[in-house]
Design a protein around this motif. Structure first.
Motif, PDB file in Angstrom:
ATOM      1  N   GLY A 176      69.638  63.849 152.023  1.00 25.76           N
ATOM      2  CA  GLY A 176      69.124  62.599 152.574  1.00 25.76           C
ATOM      3  C   GLY A 176      70.179  61.516 152.538  1.00 25.76           C
ATOM      4  N   PHE A 177      69.750  60.275 152.608  1.00 28.31           N
ATOM      5  CA  PHE A 177      70.686  59.159 152.502  1.00 28.31           C
ATOM      6  C   PHE A 177      70.177  58.171 151.459  1.00 28.31           C
ATOM      7  CE2 PHE A 177      67.912  58.255 156.090  1.00 28.31           C
ATOM      8  CZ  PHE A 177      67.510  56.950 155.880  1.00 28.31           C
ATOM      9  N   GLN A 178      71.141  57.626 150.734  1.00 27.63           N
ATOM     10  CA  GLN A 178      70.841  56.690 149.657  1.00 27.63           C
ATOM     11  C   GLN A 178      70.215  55.418 150.229  1.00 27.63           C
ATOM     12  OE1 GLN A 178      71.201  57.158 146.382  1.00 27.63           O
ATOM     13  NE2 GLN A 178      71.964  59.229 146.697  1.00 27.63           N
ATOM     14  N   ILE A 215      64.074  38.049 156.214  1.00 26.51           N
ATOM     15  CA  ILE A 215      63.448  39.280 155.745  1.00 26.51           C
ATOM     16  C   ILE A 215      64.532  40.178 155.151  1.00 26.51           C
ATOM     17  CG2 ILE A 215      63.633  40.471 157.956  1.00 26.51           C
ATOM     18  CD1 ILE A 215      60.906  41.717 157.385  1.00 26.51           C
ATOM     19  N   LYS A 216      64.169  40.858 154.086  1.00 22.58           N
ATOM     20  CA  LYS A 216      65.081  41.795 153.442  1.00 22.58           C
ATOM     21  C   LYS A 216      64.439  43.178 153.525  1.00 22.58           C
ATOM     22  CE  LYS A 216      67.790  41.093 149.690  1.00 22.58           C
ATOM     23  NZ  LYS A 216      68.059  40.791 148.276  1.00 22.58           N
ATOM     24  N   LEU A 217      65.156  44.130 154.094  1.00 17.90           N
ATOM     25  CA  LEU A 217      64.625  45.460 154.345  1.00 17.90           C
ATOM     26  C   LEU A 217      65.479  46.495 153.620  1.00 17.90           C
ATOM     27  CD1 LEU A 217      62.525  47.044 156.034  1.00 17.90           C
ATOM     28  CD2 LEU A 217      64.237  47.141 157.843  1.00 17.90           C
ATOM     29  N   THR A 218      64.833  47.346 152.814  1.00 18.71           N
ATOM     30  CA  THR A 218      65.518  48.417 152.106  1.00 18.71           C
ATOM     31  C   THR A 218      64.969  49.747 152.585  1.00 18.71           C
ATOM     32  OG1 THR A 218      65.795  47.022 150.164  1.00 18.71           O
ATOM     33  CG2 THR A 218      66.063  49.380 149.843  1.00 18.71           C
ATOM     34  N   LEU A 219      65.865  50.612 153.036  1.00 23.27           N
ATOM     35  CA  LEU A 219      65.482  51.916 153.553  1.00 23.27           C
ATOM     36  C   LEU A 219      66.243  53.013 152.820  1.00 23.27           C
ATOM     37  CD1 LEU A 219      65.665  51.132 157.362  1.00 23.27           C
ATOM     38  CD2 LEU A 219      63.610  51.303 155.979  1.00 23.27           C
ATOM     39  N   GLY A 220      65.590  54.142 152.642  1.00 20.65           N
ATOM     40  CA  GLY A 220      66.225  55.302 152.043  1.00 20.65           C
ATOM     41  C   GLY A 220      65.304  56.500 152.148  1.00 20.65           C
ATOM     42  N   LEU A 221      65.888  57.681 152.199  1.00 21.62           N
ATOM     43  CA  LEU A 221      65.094  58.898 152.317  1.00 21.62           C
ATOM     44  C   LEU A 221      65.852  60.031 151.638  1.00 21.62           C
ATOM     45  CD1 LEU A 221      62.565  60.228 153.601  1.00 21.62           C
ATOM     46  CD2 LEU A 221      64.013  60.766 155.560  1.00 21.62           C
TER      47      LEU A 221
END
Length: 88
Positions: free
Chosen positions: A49-51, A60-66
């Motif tokens: 996956g990705f960190q 807006i602050k958006l944090t994504l990871g999978l």
């Protein structure tokens, strides 16, 4: 009429396949974690996956990871799910 029934069954089969794959991965992963002390090969795993990363736009602050953690038992679960689906 025949075409409409085919399309309806095809959509349902896709959901059944996805459900079986999900169940196979989860149960396989649990079995692999449970037996990794006694049967070491089942517990061998790989993280894919990705960190997590953050996008800050001031408003807006958006944090994504999978991340997926596959082990040998979960791969066996996927194979069994595909086999079961082919028998339906």
């Amino acid at each position: 009429m025949l075409r409409r029934n085919f399309m309806r069954n095809r959509g349902r089969n896709t959901w059944v396949l996805l459900l079986l794959l999900f169940v196979g991965v989860v149960i396989g992963g649990l079995i692999g974690e449970f037996f990794k002390g006694s049967i070491g090969i089942l517990g061998y795993s790989k993280l894919i996956g990705f960190q997590p990363f953050t996008i800050d736009l001031e408003v807006i602050k958006l944090t994504l990871g999978l991340m997926f953690n596959f082990n040998v038992a979960s791969i066996i679960g996927i194979i069994l799910a595909i086999f079961i689906f082919s028998r339906l």
